[in-house]
Design a protein around this motif. Structure first.
Motif, mmCIF file in Angstrom:
data_model
loop_
_atom_site.group_PDB
_atom_site.id
_atom_site.type_symbol
_atom_site.label_atom_id
_atom_site.label_comp_id
_atom_site.label_asym_id
_atom_site.label_seq_id
_atom_site.Cartn_x
_atom_site.Cartn_y
_atom_site.Cartn_z
ATOM 1 N N GLU A 1 0.824 -1.211 0.000
ATOM 2 C CA GLU A 1 0.000 0.000 0.000
ATOM 3 C C GLU A 1 0.855 1.258 0.000
ATOM 4 O O GLU A 1 0.396 2.335 -0.406
ATOM 5 N N GLN A 2 2.101 1.138 0.466
ATOM 6 C CA GLN A 2 2.976 2.312 0.535
ATOM 7 C C GLN A 2 3.337 2.856 -0.844
ATOM 8 O O GLN A 2 3.727 4.019 -0.975
ATOM 9 N N ALA B 1 1.428 3.650 -3.141
ATOM 10 C CA ALA B 1 0.464 4.665 -3.573
ATOM 11 C C ALA B 1 0.934 6.078 -3.256
ATOM 12 O O ALA B 1 0.529 7.042 -3.913
ATOM 13 N N TRP B 2 1.805 6.216 -2.258
ATOM 14 C CA TRP B 2 2.292 7.540 -1.851
ATOM 15 C C TRP B 2 3.727 7.798 -2.312
ATOM 16 O O TRP B 2 4.351 8.749 -1.872
ATOM 17 N N ARG B 3 4.230 6.944 -3.182
ATOM 18 C CA ARG B 3 5.601 7.094 -3.659
ATOM 19 C C ARG B 3 5.628 7.487 -5.130
ATOM 20 O O ARG B 3 4.782 7.066 -5.911
ATOM 21 N N TYR C 1 11.291 7.012 -6.849
ATOM 22 C CA TYR C 1 11.484 6.384 -5.540
ATOM 23 C C TYR C 1 11.150 4.893 -5.606
ATOM 24 O O TYR C 1 11.848 4.064 -5.025
ATOM 25 N N THR D 1 15.416 11.785 -5.289
ATOM 26 C CA THR D 1 14.198 12.100 -4.535
ATOM 27 C C THR D 1 14.488 12.915 -3.284
ATOM 28 O O THR D 1 13.642 13.699 -2.850
ATOM 29 N N THR E 1 8.443 -1.162 1.680
ATOM 30 C CA THR E 1 7.437 -1.858 0.879
ATOM 31 C C THR E 1 7.517 -3.377 0.986
ATOM 32 O O THR E 1 6.536 -4.067 0.698
#
Length: 202
Positions: free
Chosen positions: A27-28, A30-32, A36, A94, A167
């Motif tokens: 799920e992480q 989705a914010w990367r 990255y 990043t 992840t």
């Protein structure tokens, strides 16, 4: 015999494929950002290649001759170095300040120093392998240098990976790290036994 060969290759594919597949469903992600994510998966691939290296040098993968094992070990070593470059470059892109802190051992994150040490050990091995003939390093000298660096790479890579909460899924990550350690210990013990046996025969 053929079934055992297939089983070994299948087990290796599962050991590498499952952690990668589970990381891809994290799920992480989705914010990367894409850079990255690329950097993170390059790190996962690098760890997988660290598993393959001792299996090759120990001759544990069926169907490969000694010559092919050595050549594959050489080329996968290059792929490992490339994966590390992509991993570090992506993280630098990043967040340059975080990477500067990591490279100068000023980062507050506990996993950073282990990753940096593993990185420099991989760079050292890659450079020495590329310049081995020019430097005139004999096989015995090469092993004296390469084996300790390989141990540093394995130990620091495993610690680096285990300390990161990212992840990768926890159980599959731990299993992959355990396999990396077991494969490395196995090949080190086998090499020591072969040298001891040669010494007795001499």
């Amino acid at each position: 015999m053929q079934s055992w060969k297939s089983l070994i290759w299948s087990a290796l594919a599962v050991a590498i494929g499952v952690p990668v597949a589970l990381a891809a469903t994290s799920e992480q992600l989705a914010w990367r950002g894409p850079v990255y994510i690329l950097a993170g998966f390059a790190g996962i691939v690098a760890l997988a290649l660290v598993l393959v290296q001792p299996l090759l040098i120990g001759g544990y993968l069926p169907g490969l001759s000694a010559y092919r094992n050595r050549r594959a070990h050489h080329w996968i070593g290059g792929a490992l170095a490339l994966a590390v470059v992509i991993h570090v470059a992506g993280l630098w892109f990043t967040s340059p300040p975080d990477m500067i802190d990591a490279l100068t051992f000023a980062s507050p994150t506990p996993f950073s120093p282990f990753g940096v040490i593993a990185m420099w050990a991989i760079v050292a091995v890659a450079l020495l392998a590329a310049l081995r003939r020019r430097l005139g390093l004999r096989l015995k000298t090469w092993r004296i240098v390469h084996i300790p660096l390989a141990i540093v790479i394995v130990a620091c890579s495993v610690i680096h990976c285990l300390l990161i909460e990212g992840t990768m899924e926890t159980i599959s990550k731990a299993a992959l790290c355990a396999l990396v350690l077991l494969a490395t210990i196995k090949v080190m013990v086998d090499l020591w036994r072969k040298r001891a046996l040669r010494g007795e025969r001499a």
